[in-house]
Design a protein around this motif. Structure first.
Motif, short mmCIF file in Angstrom:
data_model
loop_
_atom_site.label_atom_id
_atom_site.label_comp_id
_atom_site.label_asym_id
_atom_site.label_seq_id
_atom_site.Cartn_x
_atom_site.Cartn_y
_atom_site.Cartn_z
N MET A 1 0.80 -1.22 0.00
CA MET A 1 0.00 0.00 0.00
C MET A 1 0.84 1.28 0.00
SD MET A 1 -2.97 -1.17 -0.32
CE MET A 1 -4.12 0.17 0.02
N ALA A 2 2.13 1.16 0.26
CA ALA A 2 2.98 2.36 0.26
C ALA A 2 3.21 2.84 -1.16
CB ALA A 2 4.30 2.04 0.94
N ASN A 3 3.60 4.09 -1.31
CA ASN A 3 3.95 4.61 -2.62
C ASN A 3 5.29 4.01 -3.07
OD1 ASN A 3 1.69 6.36 -2.69
ND2 ASN A 3 2.80 7.82 -1.37
N ALA A 4 5.58 4.18 -4.36
CA ALA A 4 6.80 3.58 -4.92
C ALA A 4 8.05 4.07 -4.20
CB ALA A 4 6.88 3.88 -6.41
N ASP A 5 8.04 5.32 -3.72
CA ASP A 5 9.23 5.87 -3.05
C ASP A 5 9.29 5.48 -1.56
OD1 ASP A 5 7.27 7.38 -1.87
OD2 ASP A 5 8.02 9.32 -2.56
N GLY A 6 8.35 4.65 -1.12
CA GLY A 6 8.39 4.19 0.27
C GLY A 6 7.57 5.05 1.22
N SER A 7 7.08 6.19 0.77
CA SER A 7 6.24 7.02 1.65
C SER A 7 4.86 6.36 1.78
CB SER A 7 6.12 8.43 1.07
OG SER A 7 5.50 8.37 -0.20
N LEU A 8 4.13 6.79 2.81
CA LEU A 8 2.83 6.18 3.06
C LEU A 8 1.87 6.44 1.90
CD1 LEU A 8 2.18 7.01 6.85
CD2 LEU A 8 3.09 4.90 5.85
N GLY A 9 1.07 5.43 1.55
CA GLY A 9 0.04 5.60 0.54
C GLY A 9 -1.09 6.47 1.06
N ARG A 10 -2.01 6.79 0.15
CA ARG A 10 -3.09 7.74 0.47
C ARG A 10 -3.91 7.31 1.69
NH1 ARG A 10 -8.50 8.27 -2.67
NH2 ARG A 10 -7.93 6.15 -3.26
N VAL A 11 -4.32 6.07 1.74
CA VAL A 11 -5.17 5.61 2.85
C VAL A 11 -4.34 5.55 4.14
CG1 VAL A 11 -6.68 3.76 3.68
CG2 VAL A 11 -6.60 4.30 1.23
N GLN A 12 -3.12 5.06 4.04
CA GLN A 12 -2.24 4.99 5.22
C GLN A 12 -1.99 6.39 5.79
OE1 GLN A 12 0.90 2.98 2.99
NE2 GLN A 12 0.88 1.33 4.51
N GLN A 13 -1.69 7.34 4.89
CA GLN A 13 -1.40 8.70 5.35
C GLN A 13 -2.61 9.30 6.06
OE1 GLN A 13 1.75 10.26 5.05
NE2 GLN A 13 0.73 11.53 6.58
N ALA A 14 -3.80 9.03 5.52
CA ALA A 14 -5.02 9.56 6.15
C ALA A 14 -5.21 8.96 7.55
CB ALA A 14 -6.24 9.25 5.27
N PHE A 15 -4.88 7.68 7.72
CA PHE A 15 -4.97 7.07 9.06
C PHE A 15 -3.99 7.76 10.01
CE2 PHE A 15 -7.50 3.07 9.55
CZ PHE A 15 -8.18 3.13 8.35
N GLN A 16 -2.79 8.08 9.53
CA GLN A 16 -1.84 8.76 10.41
C GLN A 16 -2.33 10.18 10.72
OE1 GLN A 16 2.14 10.36 9.18
NE2 GLN A 16 2.92 8.70 10.47
N ASP A 17 -2.77 10.90 9.71
CA ASP A 17 -3.19 12.30 9.90
C ASP A 17 -4.37 12.41 10.87
OD1 ASP A 17 -1.28 12.96 8.08
OD2 ASP A 17 -2.67 13.25 6.39
N HIS A 18 -5.28 11.44 10.84
CA HIS A 18 -6.51 11.56 11.64
C HIS A 18 -6.52 10.63 12.85
CE1 HIS A 18 -8.30 14.38 8.85
NE2 HIS A 18 -7.66 13.70 7.92
N HIS A 19 -5.36 10.16 13.24
CA HIS A 19 -5.24 9.27 14.40
C HIS A 19 -6.19 8.08 14.28
CE1 HIS A 19 -2.58 12.16 16.24
NE2 HIS A 19 -3.44 13.10 15.90
N GLY A 20 -6.19 7.46 13.11
CA GLY A 20 -7.06 6.30 12.87
C GLY A 20 -6.48 5.03 13.45
N ALA B 1 -10.65 -0.50 3.87
CA ALA B 1 -10.96 0.86 3.43
C ALA B 1 -10.58 1.05 1.96
CB ALA B 1 -10.23 1.88 4.31
N ALA B 2 -9.42 0.52 1.58
CA ALA B 2 -8.98 0.66 0.19
C ALA B 2 -9.92 -0.09 -0.75
CB ALA B 2 -7.55 0.14 0.03
N ALA B 3 -10.42 -1.25 -0.30
CA ALA B 3 -11.38 -2.00 -1.13
C ALA B 3 -12.67 -1.21 -1.29
CB ALA B 3 -11.66 -3.37 -0.50
N LEU B 4 -13.12 -0.58 -0.21
CA LEU B 4 -14.32 0.25 -0.30
C LEU B 4 -14.13 1.39 -1.30
CD1 LEU B 4 -17.05 1.53 0.61
CD2 LEU B 4 -15.80 2.58 2.51
N LEU B 5 -12.99 2.09 -1.19
CA LEU B 5 -12.77 3.25 -2.05
C LEU B 5 -12.63 2.85 -3.53
CD1 LEU B 5 -10.43 5.40 0.23
CD2 LEU B 5 -12.92 5.57 -0.10
N ALA B 6 -12.14 1.63 -3.75
CA ALA B 6 -12.03 1.17 -5.14
C ALA B 6 -13.43 0.97 -5.74
CB ALA B 6 -11.24 -0.13 -5.20
N GLU B 7 -14.38 0.57 -4.87
CA GLU B 7 -15.74 0.26 -5.32
C GLU B 7 -16.60 1.52 -5.32
OE1 GLU B 7 -18.69 -2.38 -2.98
OE2 GLU B 7 -16.96 -3.64 -3.43
#
Ligand SMILES: Cc1cc2nc3c(=O)[nH]c(=O)nc-3n(C[C@H](O)[C@H](O)[C@H](O)COP(=O)(O)OP(=O)(O)OC[C@H]3O[C@@H](n4cnc5c(N)ncnc54)[C@H](O)[C@@H]3O)c2cc1C
Ligand code: FES
Ligand code: FES
Lengths: 261, 161
Positions: free
Chosen positions: B78-97, B111-117
């Protein structure tokens, strides 16, 4: 889990052959069987997975009949039956959670015949036909009590054929921890009158509520049920609900299902 | 022992397994990919959710051999190619998920499966979709906020807890 051999045939004929071996058992989506194996409540020598059999998967409509392959996952039914039979699609889309729906299959659910499962209500409530590798079984002959069915050892549910009713609806009162039905009622108005199938309530498994069917065949409205006493019979009584509570729910949910159909 | 081959996060992998080897055992013990967690091992909690051919699956409730040839995505993918957090992961960190983080791999995959659908789900749709993912720290409110944020919607629109 005890050890077993695993085979994944590509055709129904190969699967039937594999299931003829001693202590062989079919694997559908595994959403019931794998937890059972982990608890060592089943100990097959060979597990015959049905997931690689293309001819057992898919949803198709022909005339007024919707045919669902026995290996079709709940999520696929929820999507692909939506236009042809919305009440059935909604039932499939309300089973468990998304991950359970990705793997669990209609054939596995019907073979298992859990007294609180959803599909048995749709199959009995629609008057569907269970198609196996060797014969066709009418819904009215198929369900034989809690976890008991007309299936013979090694018999595979290859498809289920649903005559699409004029209108139908499934009303489920979910048990929030298991997500199965504490009580679920499937109602259908067909050319031959109304059908009402109840799951979750009886110790004998899914059943048709004859008095409600009679009342609704005279007029398909919630008002037609007003004078009925809740069904009697061998209601389940456990920590989630007493027998009286379940019987009460059957009547309330039948009314809601008819109103929503 | 029988051989199994699949693609995990785009990489072809194979190994020898028993009939009873679960997908999660193959991932964790066979491939050393311990990002996928086992919370309950009874198909109830969703900590072990991965994607199989694009859909969410409880990896504790599927056999590795049944998924021969499948395309698997795990939290490690789920991480980006450069190793940084992917979109869903980053949102979990930003919002204390996440609190202890045990349920997080499964939450992120569901969550990623939901957003894909459904790219812009409502709060109710998020809560319904995550029904099979249990957070023992009960951090649901911030998880829902994180998913809203990951979908590009304003998480402030949901009521404070
Ligand atoms: C968390 C959770 C929540 C759930 N919630 C619900 C719910 O709300 N409502 C509901 O109805 N169910 C629910 N289920 C059960 C789920 O629907 C299962 O998928 C289903 O009961 C079994 O289907 P399966 O394909 O997984 O079968 P399996 O688990 O693979 O097999 C079950 C039994 O059926 C046999 N079998 C499998 N396929 C066939 C076939 N084609 N022909 C003959 N025999 C076969 C097997 O040998 C086994 O005995 C839930 C399960 C879980 C884990
Ligand atoms: S570990 Fe798989 S559902 Fe809990
Ligand atoms: S963050 Fe601890 S279980 Fe969810």
């Amino acid at each position: 889990m005890y050890a077993f051999d695993f085979v994944r045939p590509k055709t129904v004929a190969e699967a039937v052959k594999a299931l003829a071996a001693e202590d062989a058992q079919a694997l559908g989506g595994g959403q019931t069987l794998i937890p059972t194996l982990k608890q060592r409540l089943a100990a097959p020598a060979v597990l015959v997975s049905l997931s690689g059999i293309a001819e057992m998967s898919g949803v198709s409509l022909s005339g007024g009949t919707l045919t669902i392959g026995g290996g079709t996952p709940h999520a696929t039914v929820a999507k692909e039956a939506r236009a042809a039979y919305p009440a059935l699609a909604a039932l499939a889309g309300g089973i468990g959670d998304p991950a359970v729906r990705s793997r669990g299959t209609i054939g596995g659910s019907l073979a298992n015949n859990d007294p609180s499962a959803c599909y048995p209500a749709a199959v009995l409530g629609s008057g569907a036909t269970i198609v196996t590798d060797r014969r066709e079984i009418a819904a009215d002959d198929y369900f034989q009590g809690m976890f008991a069915t007309a299936l013979e050892p090694g018999e595979i549910i290859t498809a289920v054929r649903f005559p699409v009713p004029e209108k139908a609806h499934y009303e489920k009162f979910a048990q929030p921890a298991s997500r199965f039905a504490l009580v679920g009622v499937f109602v259908a108005r067909t050319g031959q009158g109304a059908r009402v199938a109840v799951t979750g309530a009886s110790a004998d498994g899914v059943f048709r509520w004859a008095e409600a069917e009679k009342a609704l065949s005279g007029g398909f409205s919630a008002a037609a049920l007003a004078g009925l006493a809740p069904p009697t019979g061998d209601m389940i009584s456990d920590l989630h609900g007493s027998a009286e509570y379940r019987a009460h729910l059957v009547k309330v949910l039948t009314g809601r299902a008819v109103a929503a159909a | 022992m029988p051989k199994v081959a699949m693609r995990v996060n785009g990489r072809a992998v194979s190994g020898e397994v028993e009939g009873r080897t679960l997908l999660v055992q193959f991932l964790r013990e066979g491939l050393g990919m311990t990002g996928t967690h086992v919370g309950c091992d009874t198909s109830q909690c969703g900590a072990c959710v991965v994607h199989v051919n694009g859909v969410p699956v409880k990896s504790c409730t599927a056999f590795a051999l049944d998924l021969d040839g499948a395309e698997i995505t795990t939290i490690e993918g789920m991480a980006n190619a450069d190793g940084s957090l992917g979109r869903v992961q980053q949102a979990f960190q930003d919002h204390h998920g996440l609190q202890c983080g045990f349920c997080t791999p499964g939450m992120v995959m569901s969550a990623a499966a939901l957003l894909a659908e459904n790219p812009t789900p409502s709060e109710a749709e998020i809560r319904t979709y995550l029904e099979g993912n249990i957070c023992r720290c009960t951090g649901y409110h911030n998880i829902v906020k994180a998913v809203l944020a990951a979908s590009g919607q304003d998480p402030a629109t949901i009521a404070a807890e």
